[in-house]
Design a protein around this motif. Structure first.
Motif, short mmCIF file in Angstrom:
data_model
loop_
_atom_site.label_atom_id
_atom_site.label_comp_id
_atom_site.label_asym_id
_atom_site.label_seq_id
_atom_site.Cartn_x
_atom_site.Cartn_y
_atom_site.Cartn_z
N ARG A 9 0.84 -1.21 0.00
CA ARG A 9 0.00 0.00 0.00
C ARG A 9 0.87 1.25 0.00
O ARG A 9 0.64 2.19 -0.77
CB ARG A 9 -0.91 -0.02 1.23
CG ARG A 9 -1.71 1.24 1.47
CD ARG A 9 -2.52 1.09 2.77
NE ARG A 9 -3.18 2.34 3.14
CZ ARG A 9 -2.63 3.29 3.88
NH1 ARG A 9 -1.36 3.14 4.31
NH2 ARG A 9 -3.29 4.39 4.19
N TYR A 18 1.43 4.26 -3.21
CA TYR A 18 1.32 5.72 -3.18
C TYR A 18 2.49 6.37 -3.92
O TYR A 18 2.31 7.38 -4.61
CB TYR A 18 1.26 6.22 -1.74
CG TYR A 18 -0.07 5.97 -1.06
CD1 TYR A 18 -1.26 6.43 -1.63
CD2 TYR A 18 -0.15 5.29 0.14
CE1 TYR A 18 -2.49 6.21 -1.01
CE2 TYR A 18 -1.38 5.05 0.76
CZ TYR A 18 -2.54 5.51 0.18
OH TYR A 18 -3.74 5.28 0.80
N LYS A 48 1.84 6.02 -7.62
CA LYS A 48 0.86 6.98 -8.14
C LYS A 48 1.52 8.30 -8.52
O LYS A 48 1.08 8.99 -9.44
CB LYS A 48 -0.24 7.23 -7.10
CG LYS A 48 -1.22 6.07 -6.95
CD LYS A 48 -2.28 6.34 -5.90
CE LYS A 48 -3.33 7.31 -6.41
NZ LYS A 48 -4.46 7.44 -5.45
N ASN A 92 -2.92 -7.61 -4.16
CA ASN A 92 -3.70 -6.62 -4.90
C ASN A 92 -5.21 -6.80 -4.71
O ASN A 92 -5.97 -5.84 -4.84
CB ASN A 92 -3.33 -6.64 -6.38
CG ASN A 92 -2.12 -5.77 -6.68
OD1 ASN A 92 -1.93 -4.74 -6.03
ND2 ASN A 92 -1.32 -6.16 -7.65
N GLU A 93 -5.64 -8.01 -4.39
CA GLU A 93 -7.06 -8.21 -4.04
C GLU A 93 -7.44 -7.37 -2.83
O GLU A 93 -8.52 -6.76 -2.80
CB GLU A 93 -7.32 -9.70 -3.73
CG GLU A 93 -7.56 -10.57 -4.95
CD GLU A 93 -7.88 -12.01 -4.54
OE1 GLU A 93 -8.55 -12.19 -3.49
OE2 GLU A 93 -7.45 -12.93 -5.24
N ALA A 149 -7.27 -3.55 -3.62
CA ALA A 149 -8.41 -3.10 -4.43
C ALA A 149 -9.54 -2.59 -3.55
O ALA A 149 -10.33 -1.73 -3.97
CB ALA A 149 -8.89 -4.23 -5.32
N GLU A 150 -9.62 -3.10 -2.32
CA GLU A 150 -10.67 -2.66 -1.40
C GLU A 150 -10.54 -1.18 -1.04
O GLU A 150 -11.51 -0.53 -0.65
CB GLU A 150 -10.63 -3.51 -0.12
CG GLU A 150 -10.97 -4.98 -0.35
CD GLU A 150 -10.82 -5.81 0.91
OE1 GLU A 150 -10.74 -5.21 2.02
OE2 GLU A 150 -10.81 -7.05 0.82
N VAL A 151 -9.33 -0.63 -1.17
CA VAL A 151 -9.12 0.80 -0.90
C VAL A 151 -8.73 1.54 -2.18
O VAL A 151 -8.15 2.64 -2.13
CB VAL A 151 -8.07 1.02 0.21
CG1 VAL A 151 -8.61 0.57 1.55
CG2 VAL A 151 -6.76 0.32 -0.11
N GLY A 152 -9.00 0.91 -3.33
CA GLY A 152 -8.79 1.58 -4.61
C GLY A 152 -7.34 1.71 -5.03
O GLY A 152 -6.98 2.61 -5.79
N LEU A 153 -6.48 0.80 -4.56
CA LEU A 153 -5.06 0.85 -4.91
C LEU A 153 -4.62 -0.43 -5.61
O LEU A 153 -5.27 -1.48 -5.49
CB LEU A 153 -4.20 1.05 -3.65
CG LEU A 153 -4.29 2.41 -2.95
CD1 LEU A 153 -3.53 2.37 -1.63
CD2 LEU A 153 -3.76 3.53 -3.83
N GLU A 154 -3.50 -0.34 -6.32
CA GLU A 154 -2.90 -1.50 -6.96
C GLU A 154 -1.38 -1.38 -6.90
O GLU A 154 -0.82 -0.32 -7.22
CB GLU A 154 -3.33 -1.60 -8.42
CG GLU A 154 -2.73 -2.81 -9.14
CD GLU A 154 -3.02 -2.83 -10.64
OE1 GLU A 154 -2.62 -3.81 -11.31
OE2 GLU A 154 -3.65 -1.86 -11.14
#
Length: 273
Positions: free
Chosen positions: A56, A60, A63, A97-98, A101-106
């Motif tokens: 996670r 960031y 991004k 990544n599963e 994905a719950e917090v909109g990240l990869e």
């Protein structure tokens, strides 16, 4: 990536890092959303959670499309270890990544991981740094204290950083001291553990490790010790009296963060450091 220690227990580290970066013309984009790396304790309790947490944090940086620069040896180890494991194991990466994905990240694996020490040496350059030194530390014998997690495991860290280190005879921190005009002190304990990570489980062992490190630097006529790790700094700086009792001698030694030493050489005002 500040980690948590430089924001809470050692705020002077973050402050001096920002001051040095400003002097050197380095733009730092702070990952304000990022959280603790697990500090090598969460990893023992829940390995998968630690992978998700560090992935996670790296996501960031991805991004922003930037290299992730750490200012803590343990943060460096945990983030670099996560990147290595996920990049080498597509199945594990997919599971992580599963959750992300719950917090909109990869996590993609596109950002490199490095420590500020190696960013200075590899990307900024020691020759360029020498030209910017305005107050050479020529009157000081400075003992480098590497700690564990920047130089071990060597296979991982030498993959992560352009500067290749022998974990038994590293040179990066010595070279930085010399670039700042100081005299680098060689002593046996500079690559040994400070004891931080066994403080709760084996406090006597931890105290002896800390005491031996400070005593080793004192015995080689060091005026100060310098470390790139805030966890090592906490042990060496706050527990000298306790550690002295453990090794049977009085210990007294100024302990500087690496960035504080850099800041002194670059002429930063003391209140910035």
């Amino acid at each position: 990536y500040t980690g948590c220690t430089a924001r809470e227990s050692t705020p002077e580290l973050l402050k001096s890092t920002l001051a040095v970066a400003k002097k050197l013309g380095i733009e730092l984009v702070e990952l304000t959303e990022a959280s603790c790396c697990g500090a090598s304790h969460l990893q023992d309790y829940d390995d998968f959670l630690s992978l998700v947490l560090n992935a996670r944090n790296i996501a960031y940086a991805e991004k922003h499309g930037l290299t992730m620069v750490t200012i803590c040896n343990t943060c460096n180890l945990n983030t670099a270890m996560t990147k290595h494991r996920l990049d080498e194991n597509p199945e594990l990466k997919a599971k992580v990544n599963e959750k992300l994905a719950e917090v909109g990240l990869e996590y993609k694996g596109t950002s490199e991981i490095t420590h500020f020490l190696y960013a200075i040496i590899d990307d900024f350059g020691l020759d360029k740094l020498k030209e910017m030194v305005v107050k050479p530390l020529s009157e000081f014998n400075i003992a480098p204290y590497y700690g564990c997690h920047n130089i071990r495991p060597s296979e991982l860290q030498n993959k992560t950083h352009k500067t290749k280190e022998n974990p038994y005879r590293p040179t990066s921190l010595d070279d930085l001291i010399i670039a700042c005009g100081g005299a680098s002190v060689d002593y046996a304990e500079k690559t040994k553990c400070c004891g931080f990570h066994v403080e709760l489980q084996a406090p006597k062992t931890a105290a002896i490790l800390t005491g031996n490190a400070i005593a080793g630097a004192m015995d080689e006529n060091a005026d100060m010790m310098v470390t790139p790790c805030p966890l090592c700094h906490l042990k060496l700086d706050t527990q000298a009296k306790h550690s002295g009792e453990a090794v049977g001698r009085e210990l007294e030694m100024p302990i500087l963060h690496m960035q504080q030493m850099l800041g002194l050489a670059l002429g930063c005002p003391q209140e910035e450091l």
